[in-house]
Design a protein around this motif. Structure first.
Motif, PDB file in Angstrom:
ATOM      1  N   PHE A  30       0.918  -1.131   0.108  1.00  8.76           N
ATOM      2  CA  PHE A  30      -0.056  -0.159  -0.076  1.00  8.76           C
ATOM      3  C   PHE A  30       1.031   1.227  -0.074  1.00  8.76           C
ATOM      4  O   PHE A  30       1.767   1.506   1.005  1.00  8.76           O
ATOM      5  CB  PHE A  30      -0.880  -0.080   1.340  1.00  8.76           C
ATOM      6  N   VAL A  31       0.889   2.179  -1.237  1.00  9.10           N
ATOM      7  CA  VAL A  31       1.752   2.960  -1.241  1.00  9.10           C
ATOM      8  C   VAL A  31       0.994   4.289  -1.083  1.00  9.10           C
ATOM      9  O   VAL A  31       0.164   4.574  -1.977  1.00  9.10           O
ATOM     10  CB  VAL A  31       2.474   3.062  -2.390  1.00  9.10           C
ATOM     11  N   ALA A  32       1.278   5.301  -0.202  1.00  7.78           N
ATOM     12  CA  ALA A  32       0.565   6.600  -0.338  1.00  7.78           C
ATOM     13  C   ALA A  32       1.548   7.610  -0.443  1.00  7.78           C
ATOM     14  O   ALA A  32       2.716   7.770   0.191  1.00  7.78           O
ATOM     15  CB  ALA A  32      -0.040   6.526   1.126  1.00  7.78           C
ATOM     16  N   SER A  33       1.331   8.686  -1.279  1.00 11.50           N
ATOM     17  CA  SER A  33       2.238   9.843  -1.385  1.00 11.50           C
ATOM     18  C   SER A  33       1.368  10.897  -1.841  1.00 11.50           C
ATOM     19  O   SER A  33       0.157  10.778  -2.383  1.00 11.50           O
ATOM     20  CB  SER A  33       3.072   9.579  -2.661  1.00 11.50           C
ATOM     21  N   ALA A  34       1.657  12.079  -1.443  1.00 13.79           N
ATOM     22  CA  ALA A  34       1.115  13.342  -1.999  1.00 13.79           C
ATOM     23  C   ALA A  34       1.787  13.873  -3.089  1.00 13.79           C
ATOM     24  O   ALA A  34       1.353  14.996  -3.661  1.00 13.79           O
ATOM     25  CB  ALA A  34       0.981  14.371  -0.840  1.00 13.79           C
ATOM     26  N   LYS A  35       3.136  13.513  -3.083  1.00 13.40           N
ATOM     27  CA  LYS A  35       3.989  14.247  -4.158  1.00 13.40           C
ATOM     28  C   LYS A  35       4.198  13.519  -5.565  1.00 13.40           C
ATOM     29  O   LYS A  35       4.066  14.301  -6.363  1.00 13.40           O
ATOM     30  CB  LYS A  35       5.324  14.231  -3.305  1.00 13.40           C
ATOM     31  N   GLU A  36       4.301  12.267  -5.404  1.00 13.49           N
ATOM     32  CA  GLU A  36       4.725  11.518  -6.712  1.00 13.49           C
ATOM     33  C   GLU A  36       3.589  10.289  -6.717  1.00 13.49           C
ATOM     34  O   GLU A  36       3.281   9.769  -5.750  1.00 13.49           O
ATOM     35  CB  GLU A  36       6.052  10.666  -6.112  1.00 13.49           C
ATOM     36  N   ILE A  40       4.332   5.202   3.567  1.00 11.42           N
ATOM     37  CA  ILE A  40       3.467   6.726   3.374  1.00 11.42           C
ATOM     38  C   ILE A  40       4.980   7.663   3.354  1.00 11.42           C
ATOM     39  O   ILE A  40       5.993   7.679   4.015  1.00 11.42           O
ATOM     40  CB  ILE A  40       2.934   7.033   4.660  1.00 11.42           C
ATOM     41  N   GLN A  41       4.645   8.358   2.179  1.00  7.11           N
ATOM     42  CA  GLN A  41       6.031   9.254   1.964  1.00  7.11           C
ATOM     43  C   GLN A  41       5.779  10.701   2.372  1.00  7.11           C
ATOM     44  O   GLN A  41       4.627  11.062   2.013  1.00  7.11           O
ATOM     45  CB  GLN A  41       6.213   9.289   0.349  1.00  7.11           C
ATOM     46  N   ILE A  74       7.352   5.096   7.223  1.00 10.23           N
ATOM     47  CA  ILE A  74       6.868   6.555   6.965  1.00 10.23           C
ATOM     48  C   ILE A  74       8.070   7.559   6.790  1.00 10.23           C
ATOM     49  O   ILE A  74       9.091   7.244   7.686  1.00 10.23           O
ATOM     50  CB  ILE A  74       5.796   7.204   8.047  1.00 10.23           C
ATOM     51  N   THR A  75       8.023   8.105   6.154  1.00  7.61           N
ATOM     52  CA  THR A  75       9.340   9.129   5.860  1.00  7.61           C
ATOM     53  C   THR A  75       8.704  10.676   6.172  1.00  7.61           C
ATOM     54  O   THR A  75       7.638  11.082   5.846  1.00  7.61           O
ATOM     55  CB  THR A  75      10.010   9.282   4.532  1.00  7.61           C
TER      56      THR A  75
END
Lengths: 239, 408
Positions: B99-105, B241-242, B285-286
């Motif tokens: 499950f990959v979550a990002s707001a950027k990429e 989560i990025q 999480i980063t």
């Protein structure tokens, strides 16, 4: 990285073995974590729960029930009510504690004990420091004065902490406590054989007999099923 | 060293020559001892390549600890992104769900850039070459001065014997056929903003609320929380989560000294922790911690996470040119290690870790300082040089050598 959580496990198993009724507000870890460690220390939390000696509030689970639960819980509001509605006080949590520890007619347990792990989490969840202190105050009135029981609370703190709210809560708790167990890392840095240092401060000064607080310092090493304490500098690795 | 001797003229000259020889020999022996003391003959080049692997599924009785790994991003986000991709790549190779979550990429793009796994043979060959190179420099003389070290076990050049996790080649991307067999879910914030959150908001940032809802839905639907007893084979959900907490998530803790809502991030982490504990999942999480002005938030976040690792890259800092760190690209700070289901935690021997990104491999090693071959007794670091420069300019001639230099 020093953590006082081994003390929480100790007090939990200690009071259960002593036959006290324990209300454990576990905010940071799941039930199975405490259960597995308690089994290593010789106590079964599941059995204690079944016979009514242990009332366990699993904060993580309550939080999920509150936020993702579809229907309202029957009757009582969730102890973590303050999360959802932005209510500013911890009254629901206090009510939960009071109801758990007020002796029912058939109880034959020795004094009640409230154990909290850990109080700093309430601040992270949006409770105001004053609300947290009020909660502790109310609990003291009920548990200590009325029911003649004990309260054991774990808080986190850092020497150079910038978390003012947390420091406020910690300082206030220290002022009101009869016994402070202060766990910290070694001043000289990380060591494999000595995991840290514990300062035991008996607040004799609270008894107004013009005596100073008694402070004892020991170092400790945590093992799988046990924690060994020894005087400073006398670790087994050195002797 | 001050003796008053009375000698005749010609003998004096001879005596002083001998004295100089003695002094020089003494210094040489001292230097040799120091060198051997600090750097015993066996090279301490142990590479502890860090693998993030979630437990073994074969033992069904043992509950798998759900670890919330929290990485503090380095300033430009390069290396933390790499760790993030490593975590996901390991999930692909092990057959876990992602499950990959990002707001950027967009998560699709993130997944296209995962590093390719190295087959065991190629990696062993590479490591093997380096190991033999190291060994040929060792010579098996018995130690004469630092003989106490003779009996210490030699450090392994590289942990080829441990089969824990996989190795990856960062110069190549993962072939698409490896993705075919796994299920993966994505959460790209700009695409999710149109949906209304169904859960109670509890005064949390709406982006976080949506993310939590999405995670909870996946956990429930795919049966990671054990709610579906008929699910034949249990699997693990790896959540990544990025850049949580950054402005792209609608949180202003990174951009303002007095953020509007300092509790959103910590509440999010608490609920996420609750979701992870209830299910068979692990999460990385980063967070751009260097941007968060309010340090209290980072302290609270550390308390709420199982494992917290901070990456400090040398890019753009004075350490980039510092000869002490010439072999490395940055430092690894471990702020917290998980202490799950036991009183003790797995504490490693050393806390000084550094990382470097070679052409193909990203490795984390023990910080190993090169031998100090300078004239002074202690190492010169830039600070000392700066201090001595300051003193020089202020005109104190005798003190110009600097604080740490003990010259006789």
């Amino acid at each position: 990285m020093t953590d006082g959580s081994f003390l929480v496990h100790h007090f939990l198993s200690f009071y259960l073995r002593a036959g006290c009724k324990v209300c454990f507000v576990a905010l940071l870890q799941s039930f199975s974590h405490y259960n597995i460690v308690a089994q290593k220390l010789g106590v079964s939390l599941t059995a204690a729960k079944e016979r009514g000696q242990l009332i366990f509030l699993e904060g993580l689970k309550s939080c999920l029930d509150l936020l993702f639960g579809e229907k309202e819980q029957s009757g009582q509001p969730s102890p973590l009510q303050f999360l959802s509605e932005g209510a500013s006080d911890l009254k629901a949590l206090f009510d939960f504690v009071r109801m758990s520890l007020t002796p029912a007619g058939s109880d034959s347990w020795k004094g009640p004990v409230l154990l909290v792990d850990d109080l700093s989490v309430l601040l992270s969840l949006g409770a105001a420091p004053v609300a947290v202190l009020d909660f502790i105050h109310y609990c003291r009135v009920v548990v200590c004065s009325q029911l003649k029981g004990n309260i054991v609370v774990l808080v986190h703190s850092n020497e150079d902490s910038e978390d003012e709210e947390n420091e406020l809560v910690v300082n206030s708790l220290c002022h009101h406590s009869d016994l402070i167990l202060w766990v910290e890392g070694l001043a000289t840095g990380f060591c494999k054989d000595v995991h840290g240092q514990i300062k035991i401060i008996r607040r004799v000064s609270l008894e107004l007999t013009a005596e100073k607080d008694l402070v004892q310092v020991y170092q400790y090493k945590i093992q799988d099923k046990n924690v060994t304490f020894f005087a400073r500098g006398l670790s087994a690795a050195v002797l | 060293m001050s003796e008053i001797c009375c000698f005749k003229g010609h003998d004096l000259k001879f005596y002083w020559t001998i004295n100089w020889v003695v002094i020089l020999l003494g210094i040489f022996l001292l230097a040799l001892t120091l060198l051997l003391f600090i750097f015993p003959k066996n090279k301490e080049n142990q590479r502890c390549v860090v693998k993030i692997q979630v437990g073994d599924l074969s033992n069904k009785k043992e509950k798998i600890p759900t670890v919330l790994v929290f990485t503090e991003e380095d300033k430009y986000g390069l290396y933390s992104n790499l760790l993030f991709k490593y975590f996901l790549a390991e999930g692909v190779v092990c057959g876990h769900e992602l499950f990959v979550a990002s707001a950027k990429e967009h998560p699709d793009n993130i997944l296209k850039e995962l590093p390719a796994p190295l087959l065991d043979d190629t990696y062993r060959n590479e490591l093997g070459e380096e190991a033999t190179a190291v060994k040929s420099e060792d010579f098996q003389d018995s130690m004469k001065i630092a003989w106490r070290y003779q009996n210490l076990p030699k450090m392994e050049a590289s942990p080829t014997s441990t089969k824990f996790g996989h190795y990856y080649d960062v110069s190549k991307t993962m072939p698409p056929e490896l993705f075919q067999s796994i299920n993966w879910h994505s959460f790209y914030l700009p695409e999710e903003l149109s949906l209304q959150p169904k859960m109670k908001t509890c005064n949390m940032n709406s982006a976080y609320t949506r993310l939590l809802q999405s995670i909870q839905r996946i956990i429930y639907q795919e049966g990671f929380d054990g709610s579906d007893p008929q699910k034949k084979q249990k699997n693990i959900l790896r959540i990544g989560i990025q850049s949580l907490g950054s402005m792209l998530w609608g949180d202003d803790i990174c951009s303002s000294d007095t953020p509007e809502d300092i509790h959103s991030l910590t509440k999010f982490l608490y609920v996420l922790r609750a979701l992870l504990r209830k299910s068979l999942s692990a999460c990385i999480i980063t967070v751009p911690a260097h941007l968060i002005q309010n340090k209290a938030i980072m302290e609270r976040v550390t308390n709420l996470s199982d494992m917290v690792v901070g990456l400090e890259s040398f890019i753009g800092s004075e350490r980039e040119t510092n000869p002490l760190y010439k072999d490395y690209h940055g430092l690894v700070h471990v702020h917290q290690i998980p202490r799950l289901n036991s009183l003790i935690c797995d504490v490693s021997d050393t806390k000084d870790l550094a990382f470097r990104l070679k052409r193909k491999l990203f490795t984390i090693e023990r910080l190993h300082l090169p031998p100090d071959l300078s004239d002074t007794v202690s190492r010169t670091s830039k600070q000392d040089l700066a201090e001595s420069a300051k003193l020089l300019s202020s005109g104190c001639g005798a003190m110009a050598i600097g604080k740490k230099h003990l010259d006789f």
